[in-house]
Design an enzyme around this catalytic site. Sequence first.
Site, PDB file in Angstrom:
ATOM      1  N   ASP A 290      27.582 -35.062  -3.452  1.00 20.19           N
ATOM      2  CA  ASP A 290      28.397 -35.859  -2.914  1.00 20.19           C
ATOM      3  C   ASP A 290      28.400 -37.756  -2.998  1.00 20.19           C
ATOM      4  O   ASP A 290      27.197 -37.281  -2.877  1.00 20.19           O
ATOM      5  CB  ASP A 290      28.884 -35.501  -1.860  1.00 20.19           C
ATOM      6  N   THR A 292      28.276 -40.063  -0.060  1.00 21.73           N
ATOM      7  CA  THR A 292      28.498 -40.375   1.601  1.00 21.73           C
ATOM      8  C   THR A 292      27.470 -39.412   1.801  1.00 21.73           C
ATOM      9  O   THR A 292      27.734 -37.487   2.563  1.00 21.73           O
ATOM     10  CB  THR A 292      29.634 -39.896   1.556  1.00 21.73           C
ATOM     11  N   ASP A 678      30.534 -30.579   1.497  1.00 23.97           N
ATOM     12  CA  ASP A 678      30.085 -30.780   3.532  1.00 23.97           C
ATOM     13  C   ASP A 678      31.526 -30.789   4.250  1.00 23.97           C
ATOM     14  O   ASP A 678      31.896 -30.124   5.235  1.00 23.97           O
ATOM     15  CB  ASP A 678      30.036 -32.180   3.903  1.00 23.97           C
TER      16      ASP A 678
END
Length: 977
Positions: A290, A292, A678
């Site tokens: 990912d 972020t 996440d």
Amino acid sequence: MIMLIILGIIGIAVETTVGVEEGEKCGACWIEGAAILAAVLIVVLVTATIDYQKQFAFVRLTRSLHETNIKMVIRDGKQISVIDDDIVVGDILSVNAHNLASIPADCVVLGPPISGGLKMDESTLTGESVLITKNPGDVVLSGTTTIQGSAKMVVIAVGVNSVAGKIKAHVYDSSDHDGEGLDGDDDSPLFIKLEKIAKQIGIAGTCAALLSLTVNCIKGFGFGNEPISVLIEYIVVAITVLAVAVPEGLPLAVTLALAFSSSKMMKEHNLVKHLDACETMGCATTICTDKTGTLTANKMTARALYTNGTDFSCTDPSMSLGEYVTTNVDKPTQQTLDMLATLIAIDTMDETTLEMEPDKKKIKRCSGNPTEVALLAFASTIGENYQDIRESTRGRSDKGDLAEYLVEGKQIQFTSARKMMSWAVPKVAGGYRVYSKGASEVILARCNRQLSRSSDDEELTESLRQDILNCGEVYARRGMRTLSMAYRDLPDGVDIDAKSGSILNVDGSEAFEIETDLSFVALVGIEDPLRPEVPGAIEKCYDAGIDVRMVTGDSPNTAVSIAYQAGVLKDFHFTEGSTEKTAINLKQNVLMEGKVFRRKIYRIDEDGNKEEFDQTAFDRIWPHLRVLARSSPDDKLTLAHGLNQSTLFTDKSACRELEKEDNILVFPDRQVVAMTGDGTNDAPALKRADIGFAMGISGTQIAKDAADIILLDDNFASIVTAAKWGRNVYASIQKFLQFQLTVNISAVTTALVGSFAYAKSPLAAIQLLWVNLLMDALASLALASEPPTDGLLQRDPVNRSKSIISTRMWGNMLGQASYQIIVIMVLLFKGPDIWGFPPGHIFEKETNENSVHYTFIFNAFVWMQLFNEINSRSLQGECNVFKGIEKNPLFCGILVTTAALQVIMVELGGKAMHVSEDGLDPYYWGLSIVFGIASLPIQQVINVLYNFVHKYHGLWRERRRVKASRRLSTRHVSAGL
């Protein structure tokens, strides 16, 4: 393990029944079989204990998280605080953007209409980072987060009946993706290889045992006149040979190596939930990460400012924008900085709060809208305190003497229809001043003046307007979110609620009159900055032969900007001659948007629905793909599956073309995929990947449940640490196998020769169990304790199909085993003549006591293994086998402990260890140690011989290739003539 259990049961049954002659007592005859079963019990208990401890650590982490998830609900007319797990259908849940932000159940928003709107972040479910506005009557789903505003909502579904609960149930359902073709391997690469080796060893051991039984039967019954009852002795000898061949210590050694590494990884922010995930990460060939929070800090930060006609772009990650602006030679005037700080302090929401560290350089804690947090932090770094400004501004302060004048201020909340926010406050001299901020193109279109360096307003000409627009485009191409700030002074008596008849909002509604004819103050570029350690970590990945692919929901230009800064994208990924690192300048298939990706790799039916995953189409894309933008969680699942199942490496012509045309090297085996996530919807992809990494800080509970490893600091650099430790596990197990199989080769040969010569192995099963289990278990811990080096990340990943035993390891094992066999054979056949003690096979048969002869052989055998343990630290033929040993006190301690235990076994072991009751004389102890020490120079001889043979073999192969090439050229010329 099953083989060991069978072996132990057979050993006890034979020794205690048919193995006991008439009138003879069994005594301790059962001890060898019982010891083998005890070995199995130890392995099972140790493995179970370690797994329990790891799982218990995860449960503790989960429980601590649950206990901090407290919500306020109205139940039976009373407001009470409960943890998330205790919320039931019908509760009235109170949420806000401060400390009650996460939504634990599916709810419906209650009225009346919410002032300013309720903004929800649904990215954990949808992958989209755009905030969603919720109004009374709208459904709010579990797993989402409140970013702005507050509300009350009634709970309509909890647990497995909620959206998050259903996803969690799917994650734990083994048939989750049945019918989609998205299933994969269950076993890790290392365990597949170890299982293969175990089968080969089992077959070899069985053959050796049968050979022993056959030869003894032929000798005893064919050429001799032995009674049929001797068959039992032959069976016992065959079982001993099998016990020697099976490395009883290997399962425990693997478990200890994995457990040791996982405990070390815990200290470096990797919580390993499954032990085999350690070594699987060491074989990883691709990391899909990912953006972020993993590559970036997940903290929106102001990084660029355009004001007074000057561009201030801070490119130094160690310096804040405020520090850069205030120390620049062309820094804005103090009046401009004061205007900026005042505008930011007043025109931000009360829900947005910020507390800086004492040095004013880092954020200590914050809450509310991330963009506004970035602006408040910028104001702090230029030396202003936003709270002091708010509290001293009439119409904005709600504290002290000015609190009674709060009603004089007017807030116009941000809406998606207007794409701006304003706050009007009264001026001391009369009238109002309006501060506005919002989308750069919207604010700029409302401006006809700008703040000059002299702090006076000047006309905003088309040329100046274009300069601002151009600067905004540059910021956007760098992946920044841009917003503009402006102000306007109003006279007394103005109607703040008046609408403009000529200027419209984005949605076509009439704009507020006070939000027109503005004076431009500044353009700000805000980004989620890259973690400073990420570029170096990604460079290490590439050096280690691990590809890194970024998967994000951001726009292509934002994704390219971060990927280039991080090092995921290199200059050669862009077309030749391009100067700007933007999405449009990338080569084909290097970047893809999610919708394009899905359209290309799924076969579409007549109704436009995706029908079937197309691996062939995927294989044409993935070697080039580095960035997947505007992606969904399903895209991550597809990516993990496609990479894992790709067999492109078998198409040699396609691989050669990729190398020739695009300089892309395809790993010569199936990919081992690591995936980060996440969000709740990331869970299936985490479960499908070979190694799933969940974020410990920002990750949802469902993502953590599905993952193999939890990153406690949400940092990509910790993934590289996991790769390093994983490779160290693989190397540690290689070292142990080199040590263990050397023992087995020499021990099996000794047992076979002894059975052929005397129908009895000179090494008893209990002695070999001591070597194979207890001593080897300590050796495995010693070799596993070798700390990882950066050199491990300078090698390519290990192929799935490549044998765990390398050619060099075979050379070391066969060389050392040959030396040990020669020593043992000399001791076995010539020992009684050289040193004068009675032959062991005769002495033990006549006296029914253990002999000095066989005790000497056992002791010499063990000491050769002890010193070979030092040799086994080296896998690549290093000359200095002691290098770094002083940095590993555990290895040294275990070596000394093992030596001390061997002394105890020989001197005090007696019948239990099948050694002489009186132990050994110092003379024989000295000889045993000398034989052990000699294995060190023998290793140097092995290294020289191996290098010579390896070099000669390489030259021979090269000569054959040249000769074949000449013959081929001659054939072509003859054909042409």
